[in-house]
Design a protein around this motif. Structure first.
Motif, PDB file in Angstrom:
ATOM      1  N   ASN A 286      -5.118   3.214   0.915  1.00 46.38           N
ATOM      2  CA  ASN A 286      -5.270   4.088   0.981  1.00 46.38           C
ATOM      3  C   ASN A 286      -6.029   3.280  -0.431  1.00 46.38           C
ATOM      4  O   ASN A 286      -4.840   3.166  -1.710  1.00 46.38           O
ATOM      5  CB  ASN A 286      -5.199   5.446  -0.043  1.00 46.38           C
ATOM      6  N   PRO A 287      -7.068   2.791  -0.674  1.00 47.85           N
ATOM      7  CA  PRO A 287      -7.659   2.572  -1.969  1.00 47.85           C
ATOM      8  C   PRO A 287      -8.177   2.784  -3.499  1.00 47.85           C
ATOM      9  O   PRO A 287      -7.884   2.199  -4.058  1.00 47.85           O
ATOM     10  CB  PRO A 287      -9.492   1.671  -1.615  1.00 47.85           C
ATOM     11  N   ALA A 288      -7.430   4.749  -2.689  1.00 49.48           N
ATOM     12  CA  ALA A 288      -7.627   5.091  -3.928  1.00 49.48           C
ATOM     13  C   ALA A 288      -6.129   5.366  -4.900  1.00 49.48           C
ATOM     14  O   ALA A 288      -6.109   5.897  -5.966  1.00 49.48           O
ATOM     15  CB  ALA A 288      -8.103   6.511  -3.658  1.00 49.48           C
ATOM     16  N   ARG A 289      -5.738   4.323  -4.117  1.00 51.40           N
ATOM     17  CA  ARG A 289      -3.976   4.824  -4.862  1.00 51.40           C
ATOM     18  C   ARG A 289      -3.505   4.033  -5.623  1.00 51.40           C
ATOM     19  O   ARG A 289      -3.770   2.432  -5.707  1.00 51.40           O
ATOM     20  CB  ARG A 289      -2.764   4.373  -3.314  1.00 51.40           C
ATOM     21  N   LYS A 290      -3.117   4.260  -6.967  1.00 48.81           N
ATOM     22  CA  LYS A 290      -3.191   3.788  -8.018  1.00 48.81           C
ATOM     23  C   LYS A 290      -1.405   2.509  -7.250  1.00 48.81           C
ATOM     24  O   LYS A 290      -1.286   1.711  -7.714  1.00 48.81           O
ATOM     25  CB  LYS A 290      -2.268   4.028  -9.230  1.00 48.81           C
ATOM     26  N   LEU A 291      -0.678   3.110  -6.508  1.00 47.23           N
ATOM     27  CA  LEU A 291       0.634   1.526  -6.743  1.00 47.23           C
ATOM     28  C   LEU A 291       0.154   2.176  -5.145  1.00 47.23           C
ATOM     29  O   LEU A 291       0.850   3.231  -4.207  1.00 47.23           O
ATOM     30  CB  LEU A 291       1.750   2.916  -6.820  1.00 47.23           C
TER      31      LEU A 291
END
Length: 243
Positions: free
Chosen positions: A58-63
């Motif tokens: 998921n590219p939206a995840r920070k980690l």
């Protein structure tokens, strides 16, 4: 029930700020992983322990990495991701593997209830002969000499849940405390009186009032000591309340 993707092996550098863990991967790369565990993780973060991470695309995840498993002793694994137990319990109940909770046709999650404004983990309904069952799920990963203990820190929230379960029994409903044992070294489960004496007292009071207490364990590990990727609850574990 299995982990969604093959797990990535590394070594724990440190856990900090509760939700962060630095890990050195097998190729030497150091990454920061999300630690989805609000508890003390007592006994589950030994220095340089072998750990396993899941990786999100998921590219939206920070980690991108999430800490899932830790080796607490040679070939002994624990699942530290506290987002897993509710799903484990629900999957096992709906598959009919939890003998104490068979026969319910409907299951809902996070239902508001109680005078103390709680949310029940699982509400089971639609049984032909049993009242609705209010199921509170707890993750057990604290192990001492083969015994599992809950909680691993003082828990006012857990105490509140016990009071709410007792209130449901008083209303004529079933109330169940479901210990999900995500530690392969645990053979029995006990209240951790040495950590939270009040919780232990309330748990025994709840049992006397009619709250049911059950525990089931997931395999987690293969014969070679490596993760099986298997989170399915298959084996009942004795709960011991005697002091």
């Amino acid at each position: 029930m299995k982990f969604p993707e093959p797990l990535i092996k590394g070594r724990l550098i440190r856990r900090y700020k509760r939700f962060l863990a630095d890990v050195r991967l097998s190729d030497g790369t150091e990454v920061t992983a999300h630690c989805p565990n609000t508890g003390s993780m007592l006994g589950c973060q030994p220095p340089d322990a072998r750990v396993w991470l899941s990786l999100s695309d998921n590219p939206a995840r920070k980690l991108a990495y999430t800490w899932e498993l830790v080796e607490t002793a040679p070939a002994v694994l624990a699942c530290v991701n506290t987002a897993r137990p509710n799903a484990q319990a629900r999957e096992a109940i709906e598959a009919g593997r939890i003998s104490e909770l068979r026969g319910y046709s409907h299951c809902r999650s996070e239902v508001r209830y109680g005078e103390e404004k709680s949310r029940i983990d699982l509400l089971l309904s639609g049984h032909e002969s049993e009242p609705d069952a209010w199921v509170e799920v707890k993750n057990v990963t604290l192990e001492e000499n083969g015994q599992g203990f809950f909680p691993d820190a003082v828990t006012t929230r857990g105490q509140k849940h016990l009071r709410e379960l007792m209130a449901q029994v008083a209303l004529g409903e079933r109330a169940v405390l479901f210990f999900v044992v995500n530690h392969t070294g645990i053979e029995t489960v006990r209240p951790a009186d040495h950590i939270d004496q009040h919780y232990g007292q309330l748990l025994r009071q709840a049992c006397d009032a009619g709250v049911e207490v059950i525990a089931y364990r997931a395999p987690l590990v293969n014969e070679d000591g490596n993760p099986s990727g298997e989170l399915t609850l298959t084996e009942p574990v004795p709960v011991i309340l005697e002091i």
